[in-house]
Scaffold this motif. Structure first.
Motif, PDB file in Angstrom:
ATOM      1  N   MET A   1       0.845  -1.180   0.000  1.00 39.33           N
ATOM      2  CA  MET A   1       0.000   0.000   0.000  1.00 39.33           C
ATOM      3  C   MET A   1       0.892   1.247   0.000  1.00 39.33           C
ATOM      4  SD  MET A   1      -2.705   1.400   2.870  1.00 39.33           S
ATOM      5  CE  MET A   1      -1.671   1.018   4.241  1.00 39.33           C
ATOM      6  N   ASN A   2       0.634   2.130  -0.937  1.00 37.19           N
ATOM      7  CA  ASN A   2       1.379   3.374  -1.032  1.00 37.19           C
ATOM      8  C   ASN A   2       0.588   4.468  -0.301  1.00 37.19           C
ATOM      9  OD1 ASN A   2       2.379   5.909  -1.865  1.00 37.19           O
ATOM     10  ND2 ASN A   2       3.194   5.004  -3.742  1.00 37.19           N
ATOM     11  N   VAL A   3       1.212   5.062   0.699  1.00 37.99           N
ATOM     12  CA  VAL A   3       0.553   6.088   1.508  1.00 37.99           C
ATOM     13  C   VAL A   3       0.132   7.277   0.649  1.00 37.99           C
ATOM     14  CG1 VAL A   3       0.872   7.697   3.422  1.00 37.99           C
ATOM     15  CG2 VAL A   3       1.766   5.373   3.591  1.00 37.99           C
ATOM     16  N   TYR A   4       0.948   7.646  -0.324  1.00 38.50           N
ATOM     17  CA  TYR A   4       0.615   8.779  -1.177  1.00 38.50           C
ATOM     18  C   TYR A   4      -0.620   8.489  -2.034  1.00 38.50           C
ATOM     19  CZ  TYR A   4       4.950  10.940   0.260  1.00 38.50           C
ATOM     20  OH  TYR A   4       5.948  11.510   1.012  1.00 38.50           O
ATOM     21  N   ASP A   5      -0.745   7.249  -2.488  1.00 38.92           N
ATOM     22  CA  ASP A   5      -1.948   6.876  -3.242  1.00 38.92           C
ATOM     23  C   ASP A   5      -3.184   7.032  -2.366  1.00 38.92           C
ATOM     24  OD1 ASP A   5      -0.407   6.321  -5.465  1.00 38.92           O
ATOM     25  OD2 ASP A   5      -0.366   4.139  -5.109  1.00 38.92           O
ATOM     26  N   LYS A   6      -3.082   6.599  -1.117  1.00 36.52           N
ATOM     27  CA  LYS A   6      -4.205   6.736  -0.183  1.00 36.52           C
ATOM     28  C   LYS A   6      -4.505   8.209   0.107  1.00 36.52           C
ATOM     29  CE  LYS A   6      -5.337   2.488   0.430  1.00 36.52           C
ATOM     30  NZ  LYS A   6      -6.632   2.003  -0.037  1.00 36.52           N
ATOM     31  N   ALA A   7      -3.459   9.026   0.192  1.00 36.47           N
ATOM     32  CA  ALA A   7      -3.656  10.467   0.417  1.00 36.47           C
ATOM     33  C   ALA A   7      -4.407  11.082  -0.762  1.00 36.47           C
ATOM     34  CB  ALA A   7      -2.316  11.166   0.625  1.00 36.47           C
ATOM     35  N   HIS A   8      -4.047  10.681  -1.980  1.00 35.40           N
ATOM     36  CA  HIS A   8      -4.757  11.181  -3.157  1.00 35.40           C
ATOM     37  C   HIS A   8      -6.198  10.679  -3.184  1.00 35.40           C
ATOM     38  CE1 HIS A   8      -1.531  13.354  -5.093  1.00 35.40           C
ATOM     39  NE2 HIS A   8      -0.710  12.341  -4.808  1.00 35.40           N
ATOM     40  N   GLU A   9      -6.403   9.456  -2.730  1.00 35.44           N
ATOM     41  CA  GLU A   9      -7.757   8.909  -2.645  1.00 35.44           C
ATOM     42  C   GLU A   9      -8.583   9.711  -1.629  1.00 35.44           C
ATOM     43  OE1 GLU A   9      -9.827   4.718  -1.264  1.00 35.44           O
ATOM     44  OE2 GLU A   9      -7.782   4.641  -2.061  1.00 35.44           O
ATOM     45  N   LEU A  10      -7.983  10.043  -0.500  1.00 31.46           N
ATOM     46  CA  LEU A  10      -8.653  10.866   0.501  1.00 31.46           C
ATOM     47  C   LEU A  10      -8.957  12.255  -0.062  1.00 31.46           C
ATOM     48  CD1 LEU A  10      -9.713  11.463   3.344  1.00 31.46           C
ATOM     49  CD2 LEU A  10      -7.337  11.928   4.038  1.00 31.46           C
ATOM     50  N   ALA A  11      -8.013  12.814  -0.792  1.00 31.44           N
ATOM     51  CA  ALA A  11      -8.229  14.133  -1.402  1.00 31.44           C
ATOM     52  C   ALA A  11      -9.417  14.100  -2.360  1.00 31.44           C
ATOM     53  CB  ALA A  11      -6.964  14.597  -2.131  1.00 31.44           C
ATOM     54  N   ARG A  12      -9.518  13.043  -3.145  1.00 29.27           N
ATOM     55  CA  ARG A  12     -10.664  12.914  -4.062  1.00 29.27           C
ATOM     56  C   ARG A  12     -11.962  12.772  -3.281  1.00 29.27           C
ATOM     57  NH1 ARG A  12      -6.744   9.993  -6.734  1.00 29.27           N
ATOM     58  NH2 ARG A  12      -7.476   7.994  -5.926  1.00 29.27           N
ATOM     59  N   ALA A  13     -11.929  12.001  -2.204  1.00 25.76           N
ATOM     60  CA  ALA A  13     -13.123  11.826  -1.374  1.00 25.76           C
ATOM     61  C   ALA A  13     -13.536  13.158  -0.735  1.00 25.76           C
ATOM     62  CB  ALA A  13     -12.881  10.770  -0.302  1.00 25.76           C
ATOM     63  N   LEU A  14     -12.566  13.934  -0.293  1.00 30.03           N
ATOM     64  CA  LEU A  14     -12.866  15.242   0.290  1.00 30.03           C
ATOM     65  C   LEU A  14     -13.491  16.181  -0.740  1.00 30.03           C
ATOM     66  CD1 LEU A  14      -9.741  15.883   2.528  1.00 30.03           C
ATOM     67  CD2 LEU A  14     -12.114  15.708   3.290  1.00 30.03           C
ATOM     68  N   SER A  15     -12.929  16.200  -1.932  1.00 31.80           N
ATOM     69  CA  SER A  15     -13.471  17.108  -2.949  1.00 31.80           C
ATOM     70  C   SER A  15     -14.847  16.662  -3.433  1.00 31.80           C
ATOM     71  CB  SER A  15     -12.494  17.266  -4.123  1.00 31.80           C
ATOM     72  OG  SER A  15     -12.332  16.044  -4.798  1.00 31.80           O
ATOM     73  N   ALA A  16     -15.205  15.411  -3.192  1.00 33.75           N
ATOM     74  CA  ALA A  16     -16.536  14.917  -3.559  1.00 33.75           C
ATOM     75  C   ALA A  16     -17.515  14.978  -2.379  1.00 33.75           C
ATOM     76  CB  ALA A  16     -16.433  13.482  -4.064  1.00 33.75           C
ATOM     77  N   SER A  17     -17.020  15.354  -1.195  1.00 33.97           N
ATOM     78  CA  SER A  17     -17.863  15.351  -0.001  1.00 33.97           C
ATOM     79  C   SER A  17     -18.922  16.448  -0.072  1.00 33.97           C
ATOM     80  CB  SER A  17     -17.012  15.547   1.259  1.00 33.97           C
ATOM     81  OG  SER A  17     -16.519  16.871   1.326  1.00 33.97           O
ATOM     82  N   LYS A  18     -20.016  16.231   0.632  1.00 34.43           N
ATOM     83  CA  LYS A  18     -21.088  17.223   0.706  1.00 34.43           C
ATOM     84  C   LYS A  18     -20.569  18.508   1.337  1.00 34.43           C
ATOM     85  CE  LYS A  18     -25.766  18.003   2.538  1.00 34.43           C
ATOM     86  NZ  LYS A  18     -25.764  19.298   1.986  1.00 34.43           N
ATOM     87  N   GLU A  19     -19.726  18.388   2.352  1.00 35.96           N
ATOM     88  CA  GLU A  19     -19.192  19.566   3.031  1.00 35.96           C
ATOM     89  C   GLU A  19     -18.417  20.454   2.055  1.00 35.96           C
ATOM     90  OE1 GLU A  19     -19.720  16.396   6.150  1.00 35.96           O
ATOM     91  OE2 GLU A  19     -18.910  16.443   4.121  1.00 35.96           O
ATOM     92  N   TYR A  20     -17.581  19.827   1.228  1.00 32.75           N
ATOM     93  CA  TYR A  20     -16.804  20.623   0.282  1.00 32.75           C
ATOM     94  C   TYR A  20     -17.683  21.182  -0.828  1.00 32.75           C
ATOM     95  CZ  TYR A  20     -13.564  22.174  -3.230  1.00 32.75           C
ATOM     96  OH  TYR A  20     -12.916  22.945  -4.162  1.00 32.75           O
ATOM     97  N   ARG A  21     -18.599  20.375  -1.332  1.00 31.77           N
ATOM     98  CA  ARG A  21     -19.485  20.857  -2.404  1.00 31.77           C
ATOM     99  C   ARG A  21     -20.337  22.035  -1.922  1.00 31.77           C
ATOM    100  NH1 ARG A  21     -20.864  15.442  -2.751  1.00 31.77           N
ATOM    101  NH2 ARG A  21     -23.021  16.013  -2.283  1.00 31.77           N
ATOM    102  N   ASP A  22     -20.848  21.934  -0.691  1.00 32.60           N
ATOM    103  CA  ASP A  22     -21.624  23.044  -0.122  1.00 32.60           C
ATOM    104  C   ASP A  22     -20.767  24.288   0.042  1.00 32.60           C
ATOM    105  OD1 ASP A  22     -23.800  21.340   0.002  1.00 32.60           O
ATOM    106  OD2 ASP A  22     -23.711  21.073   2.190  1.00 32.60           O
ATOM    107  N   TYR A  23     -19.542  24.102   0.538  1.00 34.72           N
ATOM    108  CA  TYR A  23     -18.612  25.218   0.722  1.00 34.72           C
ATOM    109  C   TYR A  23     -18.308  25.892  -0.619  1.00 34.72           C
ATOM    110  CZ  TYR A  23     -14.087  27.520   1.230  1.00 34.72           C
ATOM    111  OH  TYR A  23     -13.055  28.432   1.173  1.00 34.72           O
ATOM    112  N   LYS A  24     -18.005  25.085  -1.599  1.00 32.76           N
ATOM    113  CA  LYS A  24     -17.639  25.620  -2.917  1.00 32.76           C
ATOM    114  C   LYS A  24     -18.807  26.380  -3.544  1.00 32.76           C
ATOM    115  CE  LYS A  24     -15.549  24.250  -7.274  1.00 32.76           C
ATOM    116  NZ  LYS A  24     -15.095  23.161  -8.108  1.00 32.76           N
ATOM    117  N   ALA A  25     -20.006  25.824  -3.444  1.00 32.07           N
ATOM    118  CA  ALA A  25     -21.187  26.493  -4.007  1.00 32.07           C
ATOM    119  C   ALA A  25     -21.455  27.813  -3.280  1.00 32.07           C
ATOM    120  CB  ALA A  25     -22.400  25.577  -3.924  1.00 32.07           C
ATOM    121  N   ALA A  26     -21.340  27.804  -1.954  1.00 28.73           N
ATOM    122  CA  ALA A  26     -21.577  29.024  -1.171  1.00 28.73           C
ATOM    123  C   ALA A  26     -20.521  30.079  -1.495  1.00 28.73           C
ATOM    124  CB  ALA A  26     -21.576  28.703   0.321  1.00 28.73           C
ATOM    125  N   LYS A  27     -19.287  29.656  -1.667  1.00 37.19           N
ATOM    126  CA  LYS A  27     -18.211  30.592  -1.995  1.00 37.19           C
ATOM    127  C   LYS A  27     -18.426  31.203  -3.376  1.00 37.19           C
ATOM    128  CE  LYS A  27     -13.203  30.923  -2.427  1.00 37.19           C
ATOM    129  NZ  LYS A  27     -11.933  30.197  -2.391  1.00 37.19           N
TER     130      LYS A  27
END
Length: 124
Positions: A1-27
């Motif tokens: 398991m490559n930690v950086y791959d998991k970090a990128h996977e987490l980054a994608r999950a964050l950018s797809a999260s409701k919290e981020y989508r709501d933040y981006k739309a409000a901004k």
């Protein structure tokens, strides 16, 4: 398991999260209105300056506090800005929770944070 791959996977999950989508739309909505954009930037700037004063152990200027309070009241009456600040808070909470999970997983020494809480409890 490559930690950086998991970090990128987490980054994608964050950018797809409701919290981020709501933040981006409000901004985006805030930045479409120049008056709201200016008011938000002024609020954040004053908030940052006041926090810096408090953290330095000083008391802020009374006039500056009054200006900040008046600006805060104005912002509360702006649904778009209030919505943005709430979305930003939810995203920050998510990011803080993730950082806590990660730091606990690698046993980072955050005891200094807990010590303050214990000392505060003793003073009560």
């Amino acid at each position: 398991m490559n930690v950086y791959d998991k970090a990128h996977e987490l980054a994608r999950a964050l950018s797809a999260s409701k919290e981020y989508r709501d933040y981006k739309a409000a901004k985006e909505k805030i930045y479409q209105d120049e008056a709201n954009k200016k008011m938000l930037k002024d609020f954040k700037k004053r908030q940052f300056q006041l926090q810096a004063v408090f953290l330095s152990g000083k008391q802020p200027d009374e006039q500056e506090l009054d200006r900040f309070k008046k600006l805060s009241e104005l912002i509360q009456h702006s649904p778009d800005i209030s919505n943005f600040l709430q979305a930003e808070y939810r995203l920050n909470t998510l990011m803080s929770d993730i950082y806590k999970i990660l730091s606990e997983a690698v046993d980072m020494d955050l005891d200094f944070m807990r010590e303050d809480e214990k000392e505060g409890d003793k003073e009560k």
